[in-house]
Motif scaffolding. Structure first.
Motif, short mmCIF file in Angstrom:
data_model
loop_
_atom_site.label_atom_id
_atom_site.label_comp_id
_atom_site.label_asym_id
_atom_site.label_seq_id
_atom_site.Cartn_x
_atom_site.Cartn_y
_atom_site.Cartn_z
N PRO A 1 0.83 -1.21 0.00
CA PRO A 1 0.00 0.00 0.00
C PRO A 1 0.86 1.26 0.00
N GLU B 1 0.47 5.82 -0.76
CA GLU B 1 -0.48 6.92 -0.91
C GLU B 1 -0.56 7.43 -2.35
N ALA C 1 -3.56 3.45 -1.58
CA ALA C 1 -4.35 3.20 -0.37
C ALA C 1 -4.15 4.38 0.56
N GLN C 2 -5.13 4.68 1.36
CA GLN C 2 -5.03 5.82 2.27
C GLN C 2 -4.83 5.35 3.70
N GLY C 3 -3.80 5.88 4.36
CA GLY C 3 -3.60 5.64 5.78
C GLY C 3 -3.28 4.20 6.16
N GLN C 4 -2.71 3.44 5.26
CA GLN C 4 -2.39 2.05 5.55
C GLN C 4 -0.92 1.78 5.24
N SER C 5 -0.38 0.75 5.88
CA SER C 5 0.95 0.26 5.53
C SER C 5 0.91 -1.25 5.59
N SER C 6 1.98 -1.86 5.15
CA SER C 6 2.08 -3.32 5.20
C SER C 6 2.57 -3.79 6.57
N PHE D 1 2.65 -4.60 10.61
CA PHE D 1 1.66 -5.09 11.56
C PHE D 1 2.31 -5.19 12.93
N GLU E 1 6.28 -3.64 16.22
CA GLU E 1 5.95 -3.45 14.81
C GLU E 1 6.80 -4.41 13.96
N ASN F 1 6.34 1.91 4.97
CA ASN F 1 6.34 0.45 4.93
C ASN F 1 7.71 -0.04 5.36
#
Length: 139
Positions: free
Chosen positions: A14, A16, A55-60, A62, A69, A118
């Motif tokens: 993902p 921006e 994608a907005q406001g997401q990263s890979s 977790f 993280e 990311n």
């Protein structure tokens, strides 16, 4: 033909702005741009196709059960010298990188971040099967 998974072909990441991220991946990581539109960029890097998907406001990234993280994937290089060299080159290119770490297993690692945060890992131990394949290709 073996009926099993053979390799990873594509990784979806993902971002921006696919245009800006594709420029960053090309400039900083020497990825090759194969396709670009407003929704995605398709890049070749490290023998894998990377789809940089808008994608907005997401990263890979977790968070694991300990609250740490984590990264989506680990890239491999061939040995500690290659890891140190790449770590230095990434710093010179202005890539955000972590320190080289001893995680208690074979080899050493460091993490780096792309334009939107990311997180990725680099490990100094190239897998034996891949190394064997590379040596065969060089002959």
């Amino acid at each position: 033909m073996k009926k099993q998974l053979i390799r990873v072909g594509t990784i979806y990441i993902p971002v921006e702005d696919p245009t800006e991220s594709s420029k960053w991946y090309k400039e900083k990581l020497n990825a090759k741009l194969n396709y670009l539109d407003e929704d995605k960029a398709i890049m070749d890097m490290a023998d894998v196709s990377l789809f940089l998907v808008k994608a907005q406001g997401q990263s890979s990234n977790f968070t694991d059960f300990n609250g740490e993280e984590r990264f989506l994937l680990t890239y491999e290089v061939d040995g500690l010298d290659a890891l140190i060299t790449l770590h230095n080159e990434f710093r010179e290119r202005g890539i955000k990188v972590g320190e080289i770490e001893n995680r208690g297993h074979a080899g050493r690692n460091f993490v780096f971040y792309d334009l939107v945060g990311n997180k990725f890992d680099v490990w100094s131990e190239l897998s034996p099967l891949y190394k064997e394949r590379l040596v065969g290709e060089e002959e």
